[in-house]
Design a protein around this motif. Structure first.
Motif, mmCIF file in Angstrom:
data_model
loop_
_atom_site.group_PDB
_atom_site.id
_atom_site.type_symbol
_atom_site.label_atom_id
_atom_site.label_comp_id
_atom_site.label_asym_id
_atom_site.label_seq_id
_atom_site.Cartn_x
_atom_site.Cartn_y
_atom_site.Cartn_z
ATOM 1 N N VAL A 20 0.812 -1.222 0.000
ATOM 2 C CA VAL A 20 0.000 0.000 0.000
ATOM 3 C C VAL A 20 0.843 1.268 0.000
ATOM 4 C CG1 VAL A 20 -1.990 -1.099 1.098
ATOM 5 C CG2 VAL A 20 -0.193 -0.113 2.528
ATOM 6 N N GLY A 21 2.155 1.141 0.025
ATOM 7 C CA GLY A 21 2.999 2.325 0.024
ATOM 8 C C GLY A 21 4.439 1.986 -0.319
ATOM 9 N N ARG A 22 5.101 2.895 -1.005
ATOM 10 C CA ARG A 22 6.517 2.728 -1.373
ATOM 11 C C ARG A 22 7.236 4.057 -1.143
ATOM 12 N NH1 ARG A 22 8.648 0.720 -7.360
ATOM 13 N NH2 ARG A 22 10.897 0.657 -6.869
ATOM 14 N N GLN A 23 8.343 3.991 -0.421
ATOM 15 C CA GLN A 23 9.094 5.193 -0.041
ATOM 16 C C GLN A 23 8.164 6.201 0.651
ATOM 17 O OE1 GLN A 23 12.451 5.567 -0.132
ATOM 18 N NE2 GLN A 23 12.434 3.414 -0.778
ATOM 19 N N VAL A 24 7.561 5.732 1.724
ATOM 20 C CA VAL A 24 6.592 6.532 2.472
ATOM 21 C C VAL A 24 7.326 7.390 3.504
ATOM 22 C CG1 VAL A 24 4.584 6.455 3.994
ATOM 23 C CG2 VAL A 24 4.822 4.762 2.158
ATOM 24 N N PRO A 25 7.151 8.707 3.484
ATOM 25 C CA PRO A 25 7.889 9.562 4.410
ATOM 26 C C PRO A 25 7.385 9.444 5.849
ATOM 27 C CG PRO A 25 6.335 10.875 3.135
ATOM 28 C CD PRO A 25 6.290 9.479 2.565
ATOM 29 N N VAL A 26 8.309 9.315 6.777
ATOM 30 C CA VAL A 26 8.007 9.354 8.198
ATOM 31 C C VAL A 26 8.939 10.378 8.837
ATOM 32 C CG1 VAL A 26 7.096 7.012 8.352
ATOM 33 C CG2 VAL A 26 9.543 7.384 8.613
ATOM 34 N N GLU A 27 8.894 10.506 10.126
ATOM 35 C CA GLU A 27 9.604 11.581 10.816
ATOM 36 C C GLU A 27 11.103 11.575 10.560
ATOM 37 O OE1 GLU A 27 8.968 13.483 15.155
ATOM 38 O OE2 GLU A 27 9.719 11.423 15.159
ATOM 39 N N THR A 28 11.707 10.379 10.493
ATOM 40 C CA THR A 28 13.170 10.302 10.409
ATOM 41 C C THR A 28 13.682 9.692 9.116
ATOM 42 O OG1 THR A 28 13.091 8.192 11.599
ATOM 43 C CG2 THR A 28 13.454 10.196 12.907
ATOM 44 N N GLY A 29 12.839 9.569 8.105
ATOM 45 C CA GLY A 29 13.306 8.992 6.857
ATOM 46 C C GLY A 29 12.151 8.530 5.986
ATOM 47 N N PHE A 30 12.401 7.477 5.212
ATOM 48 C CA PHE A 30 11.401 6.935 4.300
ATOM 49 C C PHE A 30 11.293 5.428 4.505
ATOM 50 C CE2 PHE A 30 12.637 10.879 2.402
ATOM 51 C CZ PHE A 30 11.494 11.363 1.769
ATOM 52 N N VAL A 31 10.057 4.959 4.709
ATOM 53 C CA VAL A 31 9.824 3.522 4.791
ATOM 54 C C VAL A 31 9.845 2.963 3.378
ATOM 55 C CG1 VAL A 31 8.207 1.705 5.457
ATOM 56 C CG2 VAL A 31 8.433 3.762 6.868
ATOM 57 N N ASP A 32 10.685 1.948 3.154
ATOM 58 C CA ASP A 32 10.825 1.418 1.802
ATOM 59 C C ASP A 32 9.504 0.892 1.267
ATOM 60 O OD1 ASP A 32 13.549 1.976 1.572
ATOM 61 O OD2 ASP A 32 14.106 0.140 2.614
ATOM 62 N N LEU A 33 8.859 0.003 2.018
ATOM 63 C CA LEU A 33 7.578 -0.554 1.597
ATOM 64 C C LEU A 33 6.657 -0.685 2.793
ATOM 65 C CD1 LEU A 33 8.791 -3.492 -0.733
ATOM 66 C CD2 LEU A 33 7.845 -1.299 -1.484
ATOM 67 N N LEU A 34 5.372 -0.420 2.574
ATOM 68 C CA LEU A 34 4.340 -0.677 3.570
ATOM 69 C C LEU A 34 3.300 -1.592 2.941
ATOM 70 C CD1 LEU A 34 3.675 2.790 5.262
ATOM 71 C CD2 LEU A 34 4.515 0.732 6.388
ATOM 72 N N GLY A 35 2.862 -2.583 3.708
ATOM 73 C CA GLY A 35 1.870 -3.511 3.197
ATOM 74 C C GLY A 35 0.824 -3.827 4.247
ATOM 75 N N VAL A 36 -0.236 -4.482 3.815
ATOM 76 C CA VAL A 36 -1.272 -4.999 4.704
ATOM 77 C C VAL A 36 -1.302 -6.508 4.517
ATOM 78 C CG1 VAL A 36 -3.733 -5.025 5.252
ATOM 79 C CG2 VAL A 36 -2.616 -2.876 4.634
ATOM 80 N N ASP A 37 -1.123 -7.262 5.612
ATOM 81 C CA ASP A 37 -1.067 -8.715 5.493
ATOM 82 C C ASP A 37 -2.464 -9.317 5.458
ATOM 83 O OD1 ASP A 37 -2.019 -8.890 8.094
ATOM 84 O OD2 ASP A 37 -0.131 -9.537 8.971
ATOM 85 N N GLU A 38 -2.550 -10.645 5.364
ATOM 86 C CA GLU A 38 -3.840 -11.297 5.213
ATOM 87 C C GLU A 38 -4.689 -11.215 6.482
ATOM 88 O OE1 GLU A 38 -2.823 -15.223 4.034
ATOM 89 O OE2 GLU A 38 -2.276 -15.881 6.047
ATOM 90 N N ASP A 39 -4.080 -10.817 7.607
ATOM 91 C CA ASP A 39 -4.835 -10.606 8.839
ATOM 92 C C ASP A 39 -5.259 -9.151 9.006
ATOM 93 O OD1 ASP A 39 -4.673 -13.258 9.606
ATOM 94 O OD2 ASP A 39 -2.783 -12.980 10.656
ATOM 95 N N GLY A 40 -4.912 -8.298 8.027
ATOM 96 C CA GLY A 40 -5.301 -6.896 8.087
ATOM 97 C C GLY A 40 -4.346 -6.003 8.838
ATOM 98 N N ARG A 41 -3.172 -6.511 9.203
ATOM 99 C CA ARG A 41 -2.212 -5.706 9.967
ATOM 100 C C ARG A 41 -1.215 -5.023 9.036
ATOM 101 N NH1 ARG A 41 0.127 -9.927 14.053
ATOM 102 N NH2 ARG A 41 1.534 -8.205 14.479
ATOM 103 N N LEU A 42 -0.805 -3.828 9.428
ATOM 104 C CA LEU A 42 0.172 -3.074 8.648
ATOM 105 C C LEU A 42 1.557 -3.681 8.845
ATOM 106 C CD1 LEU A 42 0.112 -0.480 6.854
ATOM 107 C CD2 LEU A 42 1.016 0.756 8.835
#
Length: 325
Positions: A20-42
């Motif tokens: 659901v996200g690639r190179q997502v900006p956060v406070e101290t950098g960029f998260v390479d990838l963000l996903g949602v698993d089959e249980d609905g957790r980030l």
């Protein structure tokens, strides 16, 4: 190159994963990838084009702990904004997308480190955290040059994913088999059918979670799950009411609690509210289920009625209508 391959083939990271996200900006950098698993957790992924080190462990902990401080609404807005780019599917409204096909809560979040190899300090740190209940895993790849291309071979490690590599999400037949093995086949079938007052059921490895339409409680807490029926000990079934159900039917639950032996615990996934900081559960054998069956069904019906009434109040206050389910 590794990141692009994984975006195109998310199953190489985790079965049932939706990125659901690639190179997502956060406070101290960029998260390479963000996903949602089959249980609905980030799931937070940190990728390294070389061996994973202790610095990578610290980095993913930093990113995940920051995301955990954000309310769901901010995370949803962030993901909706960053989707539709760099190979990630566009998500117009994250709450609508999540509520239509996923679990009950994106929390607690998971962490997965991905790299081409692993040094001893990183492995020791991840194993230490995993042994103490932190949901952190490892996926490493070996890369081989062949002709003009590169072959990637995934190396599976024991702290990576507790699910077996074969099969899929739990099914009704899997749970019926588990109920028979635990000696509760009859009351399991009766409970899961008679307590099904929901718009959707969600299967887990241990039972069924009942979901309502997503709504927001007065504490600005987004909720969807109301209760669950699970199998975790031989001879008994477990019935859990999440904080949302207790909050919406507080007085009714106090009466129910006086008749059925409920215990409180901090909710591991369901969001808590100010009035209902805990989820409540009871374990019932054949006799306990038959004795409490009518009152439990009555309470579940009351929760559904209260949920719909709360939706109508929100719609009236906003001047809009409530769509039919």
């Amino acid at each position: 190159m590794l990141e692009a391959v994984l975006v195109a083939n998310p199953e190489m990271l985790m079965r049932g994963l939706t990125l659901v996200g690639r190179q997502v900006p956060v406070e101290t950098g960029f998260v390479d990838l963000l996903g949602v698993d089959e249980d609905g957790r980030l799931v937070v992924f940190e990728l390294k084009r070389e061996k994973l080190t202790r610095a990578a462990v610290a980095q993913i902990l930093d990113y995940c702990t920051y995301l955990e401080t954000l309310p769901d609404s901010e995370i949803g807005a962030l993901l909706a904004e960053r989707s539709g780019k760099a190979g990630i599917e566009k998500i117009g409204d994250f709450d609508d997308w999540y509520g239509s096909q996923r679990g009950e809560s994106i929390r607690p979040m998971r962490m997965v480190l991905v790299g081409l190899g692993l040094d001893e300090s990183a492995h020791r740190m991840v194993s230490y955290l995993a042994d103490r209940g932190v949901d952190i895993g490892l996926v490493t790849f070996h890369g081989y040059a062949q002709g003009g291309g590169i072959l990637l071979a995934r190396q599976v490690r024991t702290v990576d994913d507790p699910r077996p590599p074969s099969g899929g999400p739990p099914r009704a037949s899997d749970l019926s088999r588990k109920a028979a093995e635990h000696g509760v086949a009859g009351i399991w079938k009766d409970a899961r059918e008679s307590l099904d007052y929901s718009v959707r059921t969600y299967y887990t490895k241990s039972g069924i979670t009942y979901l309502q339409r997503k709504t927001t409680l007065p504490d600005d807490v987004g909720v969807r799950g109301s209760h669950a029926v699970t199998i975790d000990e031989p001879g008994t079934i477990r019935i859990t009411f999440y904080p949302a159900a207790v909050d919406l039917c507080h007085e009714e639950f106090e009466r129910l609690k006086g008749e059925t032996p409920f215990q409180a615990e901090k909710p591991p996934n369901a969001p808590a509210t100010r009035r209902a900081p805990n989820q409540w559960y009871c374990r019932l054998d054949e006799g306990g289920w038959q004795a409490g069956r009518a009152r439990l069904i009555e309470f579940v019906r009351a929760v559904e009625d209260a949920w719909r009434a709360h939706e109508r109040r929100i719609a009236d206050e906003s001047g809009g209508g409530l769509a039919a389910s």
